[in-house]
Write a protein that holds these residues in place. Sequence first.
Motif, short mmCIF file in Angstrom:
data_model
loop_
_atom_site.label_atom_id
_atom_site.label_comp_id
_atom_site.label_asym_id
_atom_site.label_seq_id
_atom_site.Cartn_x
_atom_site.Cartn_y
_atom_site.Cartn_z
N PRO A 140 2.67 0.45 3.08
CA PRO A 140 1.86 -0.03 4.20
C PRO A 140 0.65 0.88 4.43
O PRO A 140 0.73 2.10 4.26
CB PRO A 140 2.83 0.04 5.39
CG PRO A 140 4.19 0.10 4.81
CD PRO A 140 4.05 0.80 3.50
N LEU A 141 -0.47 0.27 4.83
CA LEU A 141 -1.68 1.04 5.12
C LEU A 141 -1.52 1.85 6.40
O LEU A 141 -2.00 2.98 6.49
CB LEU A 141 -2.88 0.09 5.24
CG LEU A 141 -4.21 0.71 5.64
CD1 LEU A 141 -4.63 1.80 4.65
CD2 LEU A 141 -5.29 -0.38 5.74
N ILE A 145 -2.82 -1.59 11.28
CA ILE A 145 -3.42 -2.65 10.47
C ILE A 145 -2.35 -3.27 9.58
O ILE A 145 -1.53 -2.57 9.00
CB ILE A 145 -4.54 -2.07 9.58
CG1 ILE A 145 -5.65 -1.47 10.44
CG2 ILE A 145 -5.11 -3.13 8.64
CD1 ILE A 145 -6.69 -0.68 9.64
N ALA A 146 -2.35 -4.59 9.49
CA ALA A 146 -1.50 -5.27 8.52
C ALA A 146 -2.17 -5.12 7.16
O ALA A 146 -3.13 -5.83 6.84
CB ALA A 146 -1.34 -6.75 8.88
N GLY A 147 -1.69 -4.18 6.38
CA GLY A 147 -2.33 -3.91 5.10
C GLY A 147 -1.41 -3.17 4.15
O GLY A 147 -0.44 -2.53 4.57
N MET A 148 -1.71 -3.29 2.85
CA MET A 148 -0.92 -2.63 1.82
C MET A 148 -1.84 -1.85 0.89
O MET A 148 -2.94 -2.29 0.55
CB MET A 148 -0.12 -3.64 1.02
CG MET A 148 1.08 -4.21 1.76
SD MET A 148 2.23 -5.12 0.68
CE MET A 148 1.29 -6.61 0.38
N VAL A 149 -1.34 -0.68 0.46
CA VAL A 149 -2.02 0.15 -0.52
C VAL A 149 -1.24 0.04 -1.83
O VAL A 149 -0.03 0.25 -1.84
CB VAL A 149 -2.08 1.62 -0.06
CG1 VAL A 149 -2.84 2.48 -1.07
CG2 VAL A 149 -2.70 1.74 1.32
N THR A 150 -1.93 -0.30 -2.92
CA THR A 150 -1.29 -0.39 -4.22
C THR A 150 -1.84 0.70 -5.12
O THR A 150 -2.68 1.51 -4.71
CB THR A 150 -1.55 -1.77 -4.87
OG1 THR A 150 -2.93 -1.84 -5.30
CG2 THR A 150 -1.26 -2.90 -3.88
N ILE A 227 -5.14 8.76 3.47
CA ILE A 227 -4.04 7.86 3.10
C ILE A 227 -3.19 8.54 2.04
O ILE A 227 -3.69 8.98 1.01
CB ILE A 227 -4.60 6.53 2.58
CG1 ILE A 227 -5.38 5.83 3.70
CG2 ILE A 227 -3.47 5.63 2.07
CD1 ILE A 227 -6.18 4.65 3.23
N PRO A 228 -1.89 8.65 2.27
CA PRO A 228 -1.05 9.40 1.32
C PRO A 228 -0.92 8.69 -0.03
O PRO A 228 -1.05 7.47 -0.13
CB PRO A 228 0.31 9.48 2.04
CG PRO A 228 0.30 8.33 2.99
CD PRO A 228 -1.12 8.15 3.43
N ARG A 266 7.70 2.38 2.77
CA ARG A 266 7.86 2.56 4.20
C ARG A 266 7.94 1.18 4.88
O ARG A 266 7.39 0.20 4.36
CB ARG A 266 6.70 3.36 4.79
CG ARG A 266 6.57 4.76 4.21
CD ARG A 266 5.51 5.56 4.94
NE ARG A 266 4.21 4.90 4.95
CZ ARG A 266 3.33 4.95 3.97
NH1 ARG A 266 3.60 5.64 2.87
NH2 ARG A 266 2.16 4.33 4.07
N THR A 267 8.60 1.11 6.01
CA THR A 267 8.74 -0.16 6.71
C THR A 267 7.53 -0.41 7.61
O THR A 267 6.93 0.53 8.14
CB THR A 267 10.02 -0.18 7.55
OG1 THR A 267 9.97 0.87 8.51
CG2 THR A 267 11.24 -0.01 6.67
N ASP A 268 7.18 -1.68 7.78
CA ASP A 268 6.08 -2.07 8.67
C ASP A 268 6.23 -3.56 8.96
O ASP A 268 6.02 -4.40 8.08
CB ASP A 268 4.72 -1.79 8.03
CG ASP A 268 3.57 -1.95 9.03
OD1 ASP A 268 3.74 -2.70 10.02
OD2 ASP A 268 2.51 -1.36 8.80
N ALA A 269 6.61 -3.89 10.19
CA ALA A 269 6.86 -5.29 10.56
C ALA A 269 5.60 -6.14 10.52
O ALA A 269 5.68 -7.36 10.60
CB ALA A 269 7.49 -5.35 11.95
N ARG A 270 4.42 -5.51 10.41
CA ARG A 270 3.18 -6.29 10.34
C ARG A 270 2.99 -6.93 8.96
O ARG A 270 2.21 -7.87 8.82
CB ARG A 270 1.96 -5.39 10.61
CG ARG A 270 1.91 -4.77 11.99
CD ARG A 270 0.67 -3.90 12.12
NE ARG A 270 0.65 -3.18 13.38
CZ ARG A 270 1.25 -2.01 13.59
NH1 ARG A 270 1.93 -1.44 12.59
NH2 ARG A 270 1.20 -1.42 14.75
N LEU A 271 3.68 -6.41 7.96
CA LEU A 271 3.45 -6.88 6.60
C LEU A 271 3.95 -8.30 6.39
O LEU A 271 5.00 -8.69 6.89
CB LEU A 271 4.11 -5.94 5.59
CG LEU A 271 3.50 -4.55 5.47
CD1 LEU A 271 4.17 -3.78 4.34
CD2 LEU A 271 2.00 -4.62 5.23
#
Length: 411
Positions: A140-141, A145-150, A227-228, A266-271
């Motif tokens: 998760p970003l 923010i609802a976002g993902m880092v790849t 951002i890690p 990591r968990t993120d309910a926005r995803l």
Amino acid sequence: MKVPDGVRKALNVLLCVVAVAGTGFAGREIWQVWDARRQIDAACAGLVPAGRVLALSPAGGTLTHRQAEEGTIELESLPSGQDCELFSTEAGERTGSASGARWFFTGAVGVVPSGERQTPEQPWDPVGDPFGRYTYPAQPLGGGIAGMVTDSGVVVELPCPRGRVNGQRISALWARATLMTGRPFTEREQLTAHDRDVLAQTAVGTANNLAERLGCPGRLPDPPDGIPALTPGPTPASRAFGTCAWYRAAGFPRDRLLPDQVLASRTDARLWDERCVLVLSRSRASTLWHGHADSLPGAGRPSRPGQWFVALHTYSGEHAKNVHLGTDGSTGSGTRAEPGQAGRDGRQPVWWASSVCAGRAQIHTMTAAYGYDKVAAAQLEKLFRGYVDDVTARRGCTDVTLPAPASFRAD
């Protein structure tokens, strides 16, 4: 000491030459930056923040864009997703491209719903890297923010309630910023810290520009700094965290029939798509295969990492309304996972459950790899229930519907 007239004249001439040369160099640099911005705006419909793209590590030299419909953004076709593709001579020089320029950046935009099907892993496709190198699950970003880092970019979503595009109702829009990966632009096969931050800023800026263009009321906040790096996997199941923490907490890794590794985030309910993958190491998969080979006709010995697995997903909101399990050979669509229901695909070892979280539909899926679905048949129901119990508790979900026990049979 008095400088002779001849020397003074020579110095003046030299200074003038240096000044003219400096002015010419500065002028060329200014023109190059101006032209680069023009190329970015032309390719990306003025949506992608050019200054952020130019801050990426491969963005130097001369920039060009793909002169084709599939490489430029057309706002009229947003429901199908649009992207822009940029090339730079800096990327070409640093990677030894014979053409002198190389594709280094892609910006993409679209809307939700898009009609695109959400499809979980298929039972015959290995997860992770088949060559045994590290895999980097998306994370998760954060930052609200609802976002993902790849390992190659950042994608974000921005709500747009009651929005419309070409007369079609939408609920959200999305933007993605992706960088060419590989040496010398990556560190340990993932983005550098600098480029992760810049791509997050680029994706957020693109989403906000699109929201303004479409008249959406909301805007995303600035993304977090620093951002890690992504966590490499698979990791031992005894150290499972985030989306797979439930597996470790319930003591499942102690069962030698079950996976001994995980791919977690990591968990993120926005995803809109949260994933946990349970993976059998090559040695554990091989040992189990040898012990059950007689009952696995047609299932070859697993010879690659990630070939035996159990993959679990939770799709949320609009994305949960178009989830298809497996494929049916004739239409390629497979069984549709209907919100409010639960079951199993008619042909493949893929199951779904459903729930409602904060008023949004959720579809939870489980895919078991071919061969392993028979070995672990007696454990699959408790695995799926353990996962669904965890994610629905974390998200405060209600109306949880699970498949019937009989659907976990060993075919």
